[in-house]
Design an enzyme around this catalytic site. Structure first.
Site: not given
Ligand SMILES: [Zn+2]
Ligand SMILES: *[C@@H]1O[C@H](CO)[C@@H](O)[C@H](O)[C@H]1NC(C)=O
Ligand SMILES: *[C@@H]1O[C@H](CO)[C@@H](O)[C@H](O)[C@H]1NC(C)=O
Ligand SMILES: *[C@@H]1O[C@H](CO)[C@@H](O)[C@H](O)[C@H]1NC(C)=O
Ligand SMILES: *[C@@H]1O[C@H](CO)[C@@H](O)[C@H](O)[C@H]1NC(C)=O
Ligand SMILES: *[C@@H]1O[C@H](CO)[C@@H](O)[C@H](O)[C@H]1NC(C)=O
Length: 669
Positions: A448, A228, A453, A287, A457, A289, A499
């Site tokens: 965001e 990211s 994501d 983080d 994960h 992003t 992604h």
């Molecule tokens: Zn990720």
């Protein structure tokens, strides 16, 4: 093997034969530098006219290994020149009218392959380098940058300054990133949240209704799977980069702040237009992003650097590499990550960083109630929990899970029970940005949905889809709000991901039957495919309630499932996973923990879905979570400038499309 001569940094073929070239794949000496001379910005770089960037040149002299050369002594007498148009190649100092910089020297080591790693025999590389800072090219066209080293070897980088748009189309930009969001996830979210009759949806996702659809290729500069940080760098700067980098090209030095930097869309928007800037995320705010709008570092893990750069710019971090950022003090910063703000180990110098923001004129809010009550006139920092914010499912359906987290943003060890979601943060941010747009400058906001994501994960598909539906609900509410305040026609809205993850739904599972079986093979027989995959059990109430009928799961009505744990659940798989157990049920007590570490690496967590079946992993044993995948991701856009987002393009093009909608290029000819 890379086809270096045609698409990589174009090193002279002679160099390749002389080196007995080993194209390292698992490990690389330095991404983007297949020869021993490295140029940053590397070959294939495209710039917005006037965009600031640094140049870094490196000459490598490996002491040993298949590329060993020059007795391990790097050439310090390299030259670097730039050519545009028909003129000759001009020395960099003449071309940019800057003083020459002094040679820096360091060494680093790396493994040529996994055998060398097992044997503990790294290659040692000595380096001579120079850097030139904060330059720009403002004449559109093609450039050739040439590094000459080792008595005649060359590394040539082809650069292009794109012809920028001169007419501004959008006053405001609302840029949504669904972190890790793919079309299979959007399809699954639609399935569970929108009612279908005889194969026809009765309502649609907001994303389904945007004016333009495109898709983007997400590869990194030196690997085909992205993280990211480097994907955000591509979206915000129009430059490909390396895993873990924020707005720099990764050089080989140990210092993560000295890497060559590049200007972001947020910095350009502030510098040229002076508009209001908003950063909103459901992740901790340091983080990748959110951080990538303002920070410049080789290492996304430097959270203190990131929050320092939000407030005071890079000079405070290390004046040696000062970067003339105009990003500092965004008008809105909303997210989690309180551990970087309350006094303690995670905050800059252990100080009260909330106070540092107040000292610069910020309102600081620490709960949804305070967020809703605060004035829209001031710059506002809203930090609502330690770490990532709570997930939509836990805030709305399984509220008990908010308890016992000890994640209050005050740092006092109580629970953060009053957290806003993406929608509450984004709508308030619109009001603040709007109020702080004094003349007609407009605003730029990145919002965001980070935990699509994070929950993918964790292979917690339901929580991930809850986050995705919250993003869709936020887009819908933002459009309605912009319409109400008369700004919809002025606002370019772009929704994309950075992604993917290899998630998809392949059938339905009878969770009751699955649970009742005693062998893995019989449990797997509960999965129905094709004609036995059934219909969505999520949008109907009959027979769908959990054993405790008093809990009305969801009951959110349109745009969210009516129930989150029907007997007939969707059955999903994942392209890259650790050993795990599957039962396809909602994880009612909190986010899933699919695997736990053991002396033998990660193994399936025996406490996760104990009534499920074992599904062997596809990843290396040191991975305890799912990882990112290759697929292109969708781009949705509406509003002025949105027509440019149709078609298939590269992640870096998104930067140029947004920059063109705002007319951020500055040419001189
Ligand atoms: Zn990720
Ligand atoms: C670099 O140039 C200087 C001055 O011309 C010379 O003394 C030195 O030997 C050269 N170094 C190398 C590594 O070629
Ligand atoms: C290269 O040299 C270093 C330092 O002497 C040594 O530790 C390493 O094992 C060598 N690597 C190989 C592949 O021989
Ligand atoms: C800044 O970077 C320089 C060069 O690497 C280093 O010597 C110095 O210690 C750094 N300063 C700080 C405050 O980290
Ligand atoms: C931390 O303290 C050092 C030394 O007092 C100071 O130079 C630096 O600016 C401080 N950093 C921050 C982020 O406040
Ligand atoms: C169901 O759960 C609710 C909330 O936890 C609880 O108050 C209620 O007593 C439970 N009902 C039954 C029948 O167990």
């Amino acid at each position: 093997m890379r086809s270096t001569a045609t698409i990589g940094t174009s090193a002279i073929l002679l160099a390749l034969t002389y080196l007995g070239f080993v194209s390292a794949q698992t490990f690389q000496r330095l991404g983007t530098c297949p020869s021993l001379g490295c140029v940053f910005p590397p070959d294939q770089t495209e710039f917005l006219a006037g965009q600031l960037f640094d140049i870094r040149l490196e000459v490598h002299a490996p002491v040993n290994g298949s590329e060993a050369s020059s007795g391990g002594v790097p050439d310090e007498n390299f030259t670097f020149c730039i050519q545009s148009g028909k003129g000759g190649c001009q020395d960099v100092t003449k071309y940019f009218q800057v003083q020459d910089s002094s040679i820096e020297k360091w060494s680093f080591s790396y493994y040529e392959d996994l055998f060398a790693k097992d044997a503990g025999t790294p290659i040692v590389v000595n380096v001579a380098s120079k850097a030139y800072r904060a330059l720009s090219l403002s004449k559109p066209g093609a450039y050739t940058a040439k590094l000459v080293y080792n008595g005649g070897f060359q590394t040539v980088a082809n650069w292009v300054v794109r012809e920028p748009a001169t007419r501004r189309k959008a006053k405001n930009v609302l840029f949504f990133i669904g972190d890790g969001m793919t079309q299979p996830m959007i399809t699954a979210a639609r399935l569970i949240a929108h009612k279908s009759i005889n194969g026809k949806y009765q309502s649609l996702m907001q994303m389904d209704q945007m004016e333009a659809l495109g898709h983007q290729m997400t590869h990194s500069i030196d690997s085909f799977i992205t993280d990211s940080a480097n994907s955000a760098t591509a979206l915000y700067t129009g430059k490909k980069s390396t895993v873990n980098t924020l707005n720099v090209w990764a050089d080989s030095s140990a210092n993560s702040l000295d890497d060559p930097k590049v200007e972001t869309i947020a910095e350009l928007f502030r510098r040229h237009i002076g508009g209001a800037l908003g950063i909103v995320s459901t992740a901790y705010i340091a983080d990748a992003t959110p951080a990538a709008l303002c920070a410049h570092t080789r290492d996304r893990g430097q959270y203190v650097t990131v929050v320092t750069e939000y407030l005071t710019s890079a000079e405070a971090v290390n004046s040696t590499f000062a970067w003339p950022t105009s990003c500092k003090q965004p008008d809105v910063i909303f997210g989690g990550g309180a551990e970087q703000f309350f006094p303690g180990r995670g905050s800059p110098n252990g100080t009260d960083y909330y106070q540092a923001f107040r000292d610069k004129g910020y309102n600081v809010v620490l709960s949804n109630t305070e967020l809703q009550a605060t004035s829209s006139k001031a710059k506002t920092l809203g930090i609502f929990s330690v770490g990532n914010l709570a997930k939509w499912i836990d805030r709305n359906v399984l509220k008990e899970n908010l308890k016992g987290q000890r994640n209050s943003p005050t740092g006092d060890g109580t629970d953060a029970l009053d957290q806003p979601g993406l929608k509450e943060m984004t709508l308030k941010a619109i009001d603040i940005l709007q109020a702080r747009t004094k003349r007609n400058e407009g605003w730029f906001m990145m919002s965001e949905a980070a935990s699509i994501d994070k929950m993918m994960h964790a292979l917690d598909y339901d929580r991930a889809l809850g986050e995705l539906l919250e993003l869709d609900d936020t887009i819908r509410a933002s459009i309605a709000h912009l319409k109400k305040i008369g700004e919809l026609d002025n606002t370019l809205i772009v929704v994309t991901a950075d992604h993917g993850h290899g998630f998809d739904v392949f059938g339905g599972a009878d969770t009751k039957y699955l649970s009742a079986q005693t062998t893995d093979r019989k449990k797997r027989a509960a999965v129905g495919t094709y004609g036995e995959s059934g219909l969505s059990g999520y949008t109907v109430t009959e027979g769908a309630l959990p054993t405790n009928n008093t809990i009305v799961f969801g009951a959110e009505g349109p745009n969210f499932p009516v129930t989150w744990n029907p007997r007939y659940a969707y059955a999903a798989g994942f392209g890259a996973n650790p050993d795990r157990r599957e039962n396809y049920k909602l994880h009612t007590t909190g986010p899933r923990l699919p695997a736990v570490s053991s002396p033998d690496g990660y193994v399936a967590n025996p406490n996760d879905n104990p009534d499920g079946f074992n599904a062997p992993g596809t990843l290396g044993p040191d991975e305890g979570q799912g990882v990112h995948s290759l697929q292109d991701v969708s781009v949705f856009a509406s509003g002025p400038g949105s027509e440019a987002f149709r078609g298939v393009y590269n992640s870096i093009d998104i930067f140029f499309k947004i920059a063109d909608a705002l007319a951020l290029g500055r040419t001189s000819r």
